[in-house]
Enzyme design. Structure first.
Site, PDB file in Angstrom:
ATOM      1  N   GLU A 105      63.999  36.491  43.323  1.00 36.02           N
ATOM      2  CA  GLU A 105      65.336  35.918  43.474  1.00 36.02           C
ATOM      3  C   GLU A 105      65.285  34.398  43.315  1.00 36.02           C
ATOM      4  O   GLU A 105      64.555  33.728  44.050  1.00 36.02           O
ATOM      5  CB  GLU A 105      65.908  36.291  44.836  1.00 36.02           C
ATOM      6  CG  GLU A 105      66.074  37.793  45.030  1.00 36.02           C
ATOM      7  CD  GLU A 105      66.104  38.188  46.500  1.00 36.02           C
ATOM      8  OE1 GLU A 105      66.341  37.315  47.347  1.00 36.02           O
ATOM      9  OE2 GLU A 105      65.876  39.375  46.789  1.00 36.02           O
ATOM     10  N   LEU A 115      69.233  40.768  43.413  1.00 40.86           N
ATOM     11  CA  LEU A 115      68.934  40.606  44.833  1.00 40.86           C
ATOM     12  C   LEU A 115      68.612  41.983  45.410  1.00 40.86           C
ATOM     13  O   LEU A 115      69.472  42.659  45.969  1.00 40.86           O
ATOM     14  CB  LEU A 115      70.125  39.960  45.545  1.00 40.86           C
ATOM     15  CG  LEU A 115      69.863  39.252  46.867  1.00 40.86           C
ATOM     16  CD1 LEU A 115      71.006  38.320  47.206  1.00 40.86           C
ATOM     17  CD2 LEU A 115      69.654  40.244  48.004  1.00 40.86           C
ATOM     18  N   ALA A 116      67.356  42.388  45.245  1.00 42.81           N
ATOM     19  CA  ALA A 116      66.944  43.733  45.654  1.00 42.81           C
ATOM     20  C   ALA A 116      65.433  43.717  45.852  1.00 42.81           C
ATOM     21  O   ALA A 116      64.674  43.819  44.888  1.00 42.81           O
ATOM     22  CB  ALA A 116      67.347  44.761  44.605  1.00 42.81           C
ATOM     23  N   GLU A 117      65.011  43.580  47.106  1.00 46.19           N
ATOM     24  CA  GLU A 117      63.580  43.394  47.385  1.00 46.19           C
ATOM     25  C   GLU A 117      62.741  44.609  47.010  1.00 46.19           C
ATOM     26  O   GLU A 117      61.624  44.468  46.496  1.00 46.19           O
ATOM     27  CB  GLU A 117      63.386  43.040  48.863  1.00 46.19           C
ATOM     28  CG  GLU A 117      63.832  41.640  49.246  1.00 46.19           C
ATOM     29  CD  GLU A 117      65.337  41.506  49.437  1.00 46.19           C
ATOM     30  OE1 GLU A 117      65.825  40.363  49.588  1.00 46.19           O
ATOM     31  OE2 GLU A 117      66.037  42.550  49.429  1.00 46.19           O
ATOM     32  N   GLN A 139      61.982  36.011  48.806  1.00 49.05           N
ATOM     33  CA  GLN A 139      62.469  34.684  49.146  1.00 49.05           C
ATOM     34  C   GLN A 139      62.205  34.286  50.598  1.00 49.05           C
ATOM     35  O   GLN A 139      61.796  33.166  50.879  1.00 49.05           O
ATOM     36  CB  GLN A 139      63.961  34.620  48.842  1.00 49.05           C
ATOM     37  CG  GLN A 139      64.507  33.238  48.688  1.00 49.05           C
ATOM     38  CD  GLN A 139      65.886  33.272  48.064  1.00 49.05           C
ATOM     39  OE1 GLN A 139      66.885  33.369  48.774  1.00 49.05           O
ATOM     40  NE2 GLN A 139      65.952  33.205  46.741  1.00 49.05           N
ATOM     41  N   PHE A 140      62.420  35.208  51.505  1.00 51.06           N
ATOM     42  CA  PHE A 140      62.147  34.976  52.920  1.00 51.06           C
ATOM     43  C   PHE A 140      61.483  36.218  53.508  1.00 51.06           C
ATOM     44  O   PHE A 140      61.905  37.344  53.211  1.00 51.06           O
ATOM     45  CB  PHE A 140      63.431  34.683  53.709  1.00 51.06           C
ATOM     46  CG  PHE A 140      64.044  33.343  53.424  1.00 51.06           C
ATOM     47  CD1 PHE A 140      63.642  32.216  54.124  1.00 51.06           C
ATOM     48  CD2 PHE A 140      65.015  33.199  52.451  1.00 51.06           C
ATOM     49  CE1 PHE A 140      64.205  30.974  53.869  1.00 51.06           C
ATOM     50  CE2 PHE A 140      65.585  31.980  52.175  1.00 51.06           C
ATOM     51  CZ  PHE A 140      65.176  30.849  52.883  1.00 51.06           C
ATOM     52  N   ASP A 183      61.848  37.338  56.297  1.00 52.73           N
ATOM     53  CA  ASP A 183      62.860  38.037  57.080  1.00 52.73           C
ATOM     54  C   ASP A 183      63.548  39.155  56.287  1.00 52.73           C
ATOM     55  O   ASP A 183      64.119  40.076  56.866  1.00 52.73           O
ATOM     56  CB  ASP A 183      63.930  37.044  57.551  1.00 52.73           C
ATOM     57  CG  ASP A 183      63.310  35.758  58.074  1.00 52.73           C
ATOM     58  OD1 ASP A 183      63.448  35.473  59.269  1.00 52.73           O
ATOM     59  OD2 ASP A 183      62.674  35.041  57.271  1.00 52.73           O
ATOM     60  N   ILE A 194      62.017  40.985  53.749  1.00 50.53           N
ATOM     61  CA  ILE A 194      61.035  41.799  53.031  1.00 50.53           C
ATOM     62  C   ILE A 194      61.184  43.285  53.330  1.00 50.53           C
ATOM     63  O   ILE A 194      60.689  44.142  52.593  1.00 50.53           O
ATOM     64  CB  ILE A 194      59.597  41.340  53.384  1.00 50.53           C
ATOM     65  CG1 ILE A 194      58.606  41.836  52.315  1.00 50.53           C
ATOM     66  CG2 ILE A 194      59.192  41.799  54.791  1.00 50.53           C
ATOM     67  CD1 ILE A 194      57.219  41.254  52.462  1.00 50.53           C
ATOM     68  N   PRO A 251      63.454  45.730  53.064  1.00 54.04           N
ATOM     69  CA  PRO A 251      63.838  46.747  52.082  1.00 54.04           C
ATOM     70  C   PRO A 251      62.692  47.146  51.147  1.00 54.04           C
ATOM     71  O   PRO A 251      62.722  48.235  50.567  1.00 54.04           O
ATOM     72  CB  PRO A 251      64.973  46.065  51.295  1.00 54.04           C
ATOM     73  CG  PRO A 251      65.546  45.083  52.258  1.00 54.04           C
ATOM     74  CD  PRO A 251      64.376  44.579  53.041  1.00 54.04           C
ATOM     75  N   HIS A 283      65.670  33.346  59.447  1.00 57.09           N
ATOM     76  CA  HIS A 283      64.891  32.500  58.541  1.00 57.09           C
ATOM     77  C   HIS A 283      63.638  31.987  59.235  1.00 57.09           C
ATOM     78  O   HIS A 283      63.039  31.002  58.784  1.00 57.09           O
ATOM     79  CB  HIS A 283      65.730  31.314  58.041  1.00 57.09           C
ATOM     80  CG  HIS A 283      66.869  31.718  57.169  1.00 57.09           C
ATOM     81  ND1 HIS A 283      68.063  32.180  57.666  1.00 57.09           N
ATOM     82  CD2 HIS A 283      66.994  31.773  55.817  1.00 57.09           C
ATOM     83  CE1 HIS A 283      68.879  32.475  56.669  1.00 57.09           C
ATOM     84  NE2 HIS A 283      68.248  32.241  55.533  1.00 57.09           N
TER      85      HIS A 283
END
Length: 760
Positions: free
Chosen positions: A445, A488-490, A512-513, A515, A517, A519, A560
């Site tokens: 992302e 936007l899809a982990e 990205q974070f 927090d 992860i 999914p 975050h």
């Protein structure tokens, strides 16, 4: 977008005259072969059911009712050329592609010679490297995203054929130590410090990736993420949805709004759609022919929705009579693909009754031989269970990854090279590795400079390069084939990367974070980390996942600031790295990229641009072995073990304790959490006789608890005081800075704990 809906009847088309007639392109011989495959598939199911009831095998999963659609797909696509991500009902597909009945029985008995897994996977979990049938797992639908990544890799190699070549390793270092997978003993070996030596690549310009699923799986979010990615990139993927009306006991009208997955997906662009009677081999073959042609010609993905039946229960652990009345089951039986195809052959004069009997008799005889062979096969040796958790070929803990920093010469004005931040050195390391290895692709992302490339070309924007700007400039330098943004899809990020790496690419992806992860957890725990082990080393996927982690942000708050590294260090097969400074980040990231195992690379957000730990760039070949801790501050009175953002805080506390009380703390930065450096810990505790473990995650059940437990377990006789821990409070990280300071371990907390332990 093309859509074809085939009338659910056995389709007959072709030339007049019975002898010369073909059926949607199928000859008499092909139809006889299709029936042989279908009948063999059904009878393997029946044999396995009998073996299970005799307690000679341990599980049974049937492909009954799905034989026609599987045989049609297998006869359309090319084994060892196309790629296959099947699901557990795809027995006839595998047989059509060239899998042998004895191989299926070997898996059922859990034999050492089972080519799918060496006895590690339950039956109907297919994996045949020679056929490009990629190792299958049980989580519903987790293979779909990997199929998308597999197709992406094929396209990438077609555009970048040099990336598929094995590089010349003559100029690279040799003599790395490869650990024997059974006992961990180092053995001398030779080779390169690069995963590519063990990752052969084959690709074709028009290859297709097949992925199948049941109708119930279309309820999974990963299915929709895969459909979206395939449509966005116009990938040559055939989605085969085999709709038997049930997900175990849940009927389709409860699973799927409106009762039709075709209706729901019809709006996806770039797709070719087929809806077909999947119990009809002729109609199914025609549907797959059209789908495959659409994909091979580069138009995009295809979707084949096959209506099939399930004449047996979901598995032998299920009893469908509890939720399906006899009338419904009898209605399905009238559409049985095996009996329907047999009657079709008789009616069309392709085979007479004698021919049918001879074919079936030969199948039965061959299956008996296969069963006898499988029952006589040896089981795996118990000591083999630890083989292939990690790569048996390339050991990232070996001394060959211990290289020296090469700092550039001082500039003409006499100034030393500028010390760079962790963020800077990660960026430069990624850039140098991308120059060295064309197989590296970076996505996630916001990692690209700008997805709308015309803005960059016209210099309308500077470019983003990640929310923390760690990938800034990479897209501009290497192009959007190699650095690109993802939806936007982990789960899709990790799943696609897994498929790419299976094919030979080296994805370095970003979550990205930390927090967010979660999914992707299914893909990490049930796919990425276990593919090598569950396939008995037939497949591997050495992905690097970069993740920003941690608090101390002043305003990061709950979502975050999370840590939770112990969740991932608990996963066998996954290397977990957590540097605390710029130099270590550069060296460990390079090791991660060249490693032959999947790596979770944790980057603490607070440390990205801290004054602490800045360093000059150590050169394009600087590496640090995994599992080698660093003694940040030598000492004799107390051992402190930590990592990440707690390192500078612990150093501050240790220096204060020595200044004010003369206590010399030996501070150990683990740097790598799995594997970790037990030898350095043990040597230090043996010297100081006191140990404190500090970590940013919550105190209870955290990573440091395992270190403390092992010290107490194995070094108890050397301790002069209890093992202590300092960590975050057992709560969440708050937004208000005063609360955040109270929750996370601070230098003062560490100072007090060190002082108390030294005085014990």
């Amino acid at each position: 977008m093309a859509t074809t809906k085939t009338d659910p009847k056995l389709v007959v088309a072709g030339h007049s005259g019975r002898k010369s007639r073909t059926y949607e392109g199928l000859t008499h011989e092909q139809l006889i072969e299709a029936y042989r495959i279908m009948y063999t598939s059904r009878r393997i199911d029946d044999r396995e059911i009998l073996l299970k009831r005799q307690q000679k095998i341990f599980f049974q999963m049937s492909g009954a009712g799905h034989e026609a659609i599987g045989a049609a797909a297998g006869m359309t696509l090319k084994p060892g050329y196309d790629w296959f991500y099947p699901y557990y009902r795809d027995r006839s597909l595998c047989l059509a592609l060239g899998a042998k009945p004895v191989e299926m029985f070997l898996q059922a008995v859990g034999a050492a010679d089972d080519p799918s897994s060496g006895g590690r996977q339950m039956p109907s979990h297919w994996g045949y490297k020679r056929l490009n049938i990629v190792t299958q797992s049980s989580p519903t639908g987790s293979q779909i995203l990997q199929a998308v990544g597999c197709a992406e890799a094929g396209r990438y190699f077609s555009r970048h054929p040099k990336a598929a070549e094995s590089p010349s390793f003559d100029k690279l270092r040799t003599g790395f130590l490869a650990k024997d997978a059974r006992n961990g003993a180092p053995t001398s070996g030779s080779g390169s410090l690069d995963y590519r030596q063990f990752k052969e690549v084959n690709f074709h310009g028009d290859e297709v990736t097949y992925v199948s699923l049941g109708d119930g799986t279309s309820s999974e979010g990963e299915f929709w993420e895969a459909m979206n990615a395939a449509a966005l990139n116009k990938l040559p993927v055939i989605f085969s949805v085999q709709d038997n009306g049930y997900a175990i006991s849940v009927p389709v009208e409860v699973q799927t709004a409106g009762g039709s997955i075709s209706r729901l997906v019809s709006g996806f662009p770039n797709f070719h759609f087929e809806e077909v009677d999947g119990t009809d081999p002729v109609a199914s073959f025609a549907a797959f022919q059209r789908a495959a042609q659409y994909c091979r010609e580069g138009h995009g993905p295809a979707f084949v929705h096959a209506h099939v039946i399930r004449p047996y229960s979901h598995s032998l652990s299920d009893d469908e009579r509890l939720y399906r009345p006899d009338t419904e089951r009898e209605r399905d039986a009238a559409r049985d693909p095996v009996s329907r195809t047999q009657m079709f052959l008789l009616r069309e004069g392709i085979l007479d009754e004698k021919g049918i009997n001879e074919l079936e008799k030969k199948v039965e005889e061959d299956l008996q031989v296969a069963v006898d062979q499988a029952l006589a096969a040896l089981p795996p040796a118990p000591e083999s269970v630890t083989q292939y958790v990690y790569s048996p070929d390339l050991d990232p803990t070996s001394a060959a990854f211990d290289t020296q920093a090469v700092i550039g010469p001082d500039s003409a004005d006499g100034k030393k090279p500028v010390a760079k931040t962790m963020a800077d050195l990660i960026n430069v390391t990624l850039r140098d590795e991308m120059k060295r290895d064309e197989r590296i692709v970076i996505f996630g992302e916001d990692v690209a400079d700008c997805s709308r490339e015309e803005y960059l070309k016209r210099k309308l924007v500077k470019g983003k390069g990640g929310v923390f700007k760690l990938t800034f400039g990479l897209q501009c330098e290497f192009g959007n084939d190699r650095v690109f943004n993802s939806p936007l899809a982990e789960a899709a990020i990790v799943g696609r990367a897994t498929g790419m790496a299976t094919r030979g690419l080296k994805p370095v992806v970003e979550i990205q974070f930390f927090d967010y992860i979660w999914p992707a957890m299914m893909q990490i725990r049930d796919e990425l980390s276990v593919i090598r082990w569950r396939s008995n080393n037939a497949f591997s996927c050495p992905v690097v996942i970069r993740v920003a982690i941690g608090g101390y942000l002043t305003g990061g708050a709950i979502y975050h600031s999370q840590c939770g590294e112990s969740v991932f260090t608990h996963i066998p097969g996954l290397r977990v790295v957590f540097p605390s400074n710029a130099l270590d980040a550069a060296g460990l990231l390079r090791t991660a990229i060249r490693c032959d195992d999947p790596v979770l690379f944790l980057e603490h957000k607070r440390l990205y641009r801290e004054t602490y730990g800045r360093a000059a760039y150590p050169g394009p070949d600087y590496m640090i072995p995994f599992g080698k801790a660093k003694i940040v501050n030598p000492g004799t009175d107390l051992t402190v073990i930590t990592y990440g953002a707690v390192v500078p805080r612990a150093l501050q506390a240790a220096q204060k304790l020595e200044r004010e009380h003369g206590v010399k703390v030996e501070l150990i930065d683990l740097r790598c959490l799995n594997p970790f450096d037990w030898e350095t810990i043990a040597a230090s505790v043996g010297k100081t006789n006191r140990a404190l473990v500090a970590y940013e995650d919550t105190l209870s059940w955290g990573y440091g608890a395992e270190i403390a437990a092992r010290i107490a377990d194995q070094l108890f006789d050397q301790l002069d005081a209890p093992v202590r821990r300092v960590a975050a409070a057992d709560t969440f990280v708050a937004y208000q800075p005063i609360l955040e300071d109270a929750i996370l371990p601070q230098a003062n907390d560490l100072f007090r704990a060190m002082k108390e332990l030294s005085e014990y």
